[in-house]
Design a protein around this motif. Sequence first.
Motif, PDB file in Angstrom:
ATOM      1  N   LEU A   1      87.810  14.919  62.812  1.00  0.00           N
ATOM      2  CA  LEU A   1      88.090  14.585  61.404  1.00  0.00           C
ATOM      3  C   LEU A   1      86.907  13.463  60.847  1.00  0.00           C
ATOM      4  O   LEU A   1      86.676  13.995  59.556  1.00  0.00           O
TER       5      LEU A   1
ATOM      6  N   GLU B   1      83.822  15.515  60.255  1.00  0.00           N
ATOM      7  CA  GLU B   1      84.048  16.573  59.187  1.00  0.00           C
ATOM      8  C   GLU B   1      83.803  15.914  57.749  1.00  0.00           C
ATOM      9  O   GLU B   1      83.224  16.417  57.060  1.00  0.00           O
ATOM     10  N   ALA B   2      84.776  14.720  57.696  1.00  0.00           N
ATOM     11  CA  ALA B   2      84.441  13.659  56.533  1.00  0.00           C
ATOM     12  C   ALA B   2      83.122  13.351  56.391  1.00  0.00           C
ATOM     13  O   ALA B   2      82.338  13.352  55.474  1.00  0.00           O
TER      14      ALA B   2
ATOM     15  N   ASP C   1      80.240  14.997  57.555  1.00  0.00           N
ATOM     16  CA  ASP C   1      79.628  16.121  57.060  1.00  0.00           C
ATOM     17  C   ASP C   1      79.854  16.599  55.541  1.00  0.00           C
ATOM     18  O   ASP C   1      78.787  17.039  54.929  1.00  0.00           O
ATOM     19  N   THR C   2      80.991  16.438  55.086  1.00  0.00           N
ATOM     20  CA  THR C   2      81.199  17.127  53.710  1.00  0.00           C
ATOM     21  C   THR C   2      80.707  16.138  52.736  1.00  0.00           C
ATOM     22  O   THR C   2      80.115  16.564  51.883  1.00  0.00           O
TER      23      THR C   2
ATOM     24  N   PRO D   1      82.793  21.159  50.640  1.00  0.00           N
ATOM     25  CA  PRO D   1      84.401  21.095  50.176  1.00  0.00           C
ATOM     26  C   PRO D   1      84.877  20.607  51.534  1.00  0.00           C
ATOM     27  O   PRO D   1      84.572  21.325  52.651  1.00  0.00           O
ATOM     28  N   TRP D   2      85.996  19.909  51.258  1.00  0.00           N
ATOM     29  CA  TRP D   2      87.072  19.691  52.482  1.00  0.00           C
ATOM     30  C   TRP D   2      87.823  20.880  52.780  1.00  0.00           C
ATOM     31  O   TRP D   2      88.600  21.343  51.822  1.00  0.00           O
ATOM     32  N   LYS D   3      87.722  21.597  54.018  1.00  0.00           N
ATOM     33  CA  LYS D   3      88.433  22.927  54.067  1.00  0.00           C
ATOM     34  C   LYS D   3      89.707  22.668  55.398  1.00  0.00           C
ATOM     35  O   LYS D   3      90.178  23.567  55.275  1.00  0.00           O
ATOM     36  N   THR D   4      89.582  21.473  55.676  1.00  0.00           N
ATOM     37  CA  THR D   4      90.837  21.319  56.926  1.00  0.00           C
ATOM     38  C   THR D   4      92.209  21.304  56.229  1.00  0.00           C
ATOM     39  O   THR D   4      92.113  20.550  54.878  1.00  0.00           O
TER      40      THR D   4
ATOM     41  N   LYS E   1      94.782  15.730  56.717  1.00  0.00           N
ATOM     42  CA  LYS E   1      94.686  14.886  55.710  1.00  0.00           C
ATOM     43  C   LYS E   1      93.082  13.855  56.039  1.00  0.00           C
ATOM     44  O   LYS E   1      92.838  13.876  57.298  1.00  0.00           O
ATOM     45  N   LYS E   2      92.361  14.113  55.009  1.00  0.00           N
ATOM     46  CA  LYS E   2      90.904  13.444  55.102  1.00  0.00           C
ATOM     47  C   LYS E   2      91.152  11.941  55.355  1.00  0.00           C
ATOM     48  O   LYS E   2      91.754  11.160  54.657  1.00  0.00           O
TER      49      LYS E   2
END
Length: 174
Positions: free
Chosen positions: A28, A31-32, A34-35, A41-44, A47-48
């Motif tokens: 997570l 991903e945060a 990378d975004t 866009p946040w795709k997961t 919760k960010k």
Amino acid sequence: MFGCSFFITVVVLIFTDKFNGKTSRGALFKEAFDTILFSLPWKTTLKKPTQPEIQFYSNQYKGGDLQNWYSPNLSSSIEHNTAVAILQHSNTSWDIVLRQTYRQALVYFLASYTVLLIATFLIKQCDALTIFLLLFSLLSFYSHFIVMIRGHSGAIEKRKAISAHLDQKIRDKQ
């Protein structure tokens, strides 16, 4: 040997959730990162992570300089999409190497354990029934490690496919 196998199996089962939780949290955070870095866009559906969470875990890190992450030495003349593909390719390659190393350690452990088990059978001159009962009792132990090895092998193959796709994107500069 049975006691040792039982102990290892119980320890692995107890700590599996702890390891998986950290792996998921790390994914997570990646991903945060990378975004934000790539303006994606946040795709997961999860919760960010919040900035305080990121700061907390960042402060927990006691190692040396981070390596094998995204290179800060990219030319500004590289297009944004190409830079994203290059950095993701670097990260994917690093993940492949880590998983291959871990899978190899699991295979070596399981092979060494098997050789030790066979040697014990030979030294103790165990009868067929004892060998069968002991091997049957170790079935979940072997199953667990084989599932982990196969899982990492599958992930490695998926990462290699992603890497090949990124190679093509980088060559095409898209």
